[in-house]
Scaffold this active site. Structure first.
Site, short mmCIF file in Angstrom:
data_model
loop_
_atom_site.label_atom_id
_atom_site.label_comp_id
_atom_site.label_asym_id
_atom_site.label_seq_id
_atom_site.Cartn_x
_atom_site.Cartn_y
_atom_site.Cartn_z
N THR A 182 6.89 -0.80 6.65
CA THR A 182 6.40 -2.14 6.30
C THR A 182 7.33 -2.80 5.30
OG1 THR A 182 4.13 -1.36 6.60
CG2 THR A 182 4.42 -3.40 5.37
N HIS B 219 -2.41 3.56 5.95
CA HIS B 219 -2.16 3.02 7.29
C HIS B 219 -3.33 2.18 7.81
CE1 HIS B 219 1.02 6.34 8.38
NE2 HIS B 219 1.36 5.62 7.33
N LEU C 272 3.98 0.52 -0.33
CA LEU C 272 3.97 0.05 1.05
C LEU C 272 4.51 1.16 1.93
CD1 LEU C 272 5.48 -3.56 0.71
CD2 LEU C 272 3.06 -2.96 1.01
N ASP C 273 4.03 1.23 3.16
CA ASP C 273 4.59 2.19 4.12
C ASP C 273 6.09 1.96 4.25
OD1 ASP C 273 2.01 3.04 4.60
OD2 ASP C 273 1.83 2.00 6.53
N GLN C 274 6.81 3.01 4.58
CA GLN C 274 8.26 2.88 4.77
C GLN C 274 8.59 1.83 5.82
OE1 GLN C 274 10.20 6.54 5.90
NE2 GLN C 274 12.26 5.67 5.70
#
Length: 205
Positions: free
Chosen positions: A52, A151, A48-50
């Site tokens: 998120t 993203h 997961l994105d940082q």
């Protein structure tokens, strides 16, 4: 902790924590290292994105990592997110009330880590979405990424004119304390037993 057995873990990553280590000692703290401190056999299968938050699966051991990685690569894991977006998006929807964004995406190399819509060179990218609640100025959406580009949800929503609240990378500063994007559900066949596994984590916003 959302789920634990001898084969896999489902942890809830907080917003702002890296999924895996970054470059430099200041980016060593991450969900995978925290998990390995408690479960030494924990292995990453997706990220997961940082910014998120939400559900993240880790395999226990090399064989489970291989099986789960294949399940993600073959799109046998259904993922759902919730997001707060600016505005009131309206679009044609199917019979279940879902609409779809179908815009090809490409890493924006001069401006990494950003991605961008590129109709000529981008990779096929699809996101399903439907409204859950509307408030003054914002809408809560359920999101299902059909593909898994970098993203993807953030770029797709920005591209249709409804950036996610708190998205400093793609949107404009709005005073939100964080990116309002949370991985709320994962559905898959258990990699060891084949039984249906449904994991959930409520959005904290």
């Amino acid at each position: 902790m959302a789920y634990e057995d001898a084969h896999l873990l489902a942890l809830v990553k907080p917003a702002g924590l890296l999924a895996v280590p970054g470059r430099g000692e200041d980016k060593a703290d991450c969900l995978s290292r925290r998990a390995q401190a408690r479960w030494p056999d924990a292995r990453v299968v997706h990220r997961l994105d940082q910014a998120t938050s939400g559900l993240m699966l880790l395999a226990r051991g090399a064989e489970m990592q291989r099986r789960l990685s294949a399940a993600f690569a073959e799109r046998r894991v259904r993922k759902r997110y919730e997001a707060l977006v600016h505005g009131r998006p309206d679009a044609p929807a199917d019979g279940d009330g879902w609409a779809e964004i179908d815009l090809p995406l490409l890493i924006d190399w001069p401006n990494r880590p950003r991605s961008k819509v590129d109709l000529a060179l981008g990779k096929p990218s699809r996101t399903r979405w439907r409204p859950l609640e509307r408030d003054e100025g914002t809408t809560r959406l359920a999101l299902e990424p059909v593909t898994g580009r970098s993203h993807q949800l953030r770029v797709h929503l920005h591209a249709i004119g409804h950036p996610i609240v708190g998205d400093a990378l793609y949107g404009t500063p709005d005073g939100a304390p964080r990116l309002m994007l949370h991985a709320t559900a994962l559905r898959l066949a258990h990699p060891a037993t084949g039984e249906a596994l449904a994991l959930q984590s409520a959005a904290p916003f």
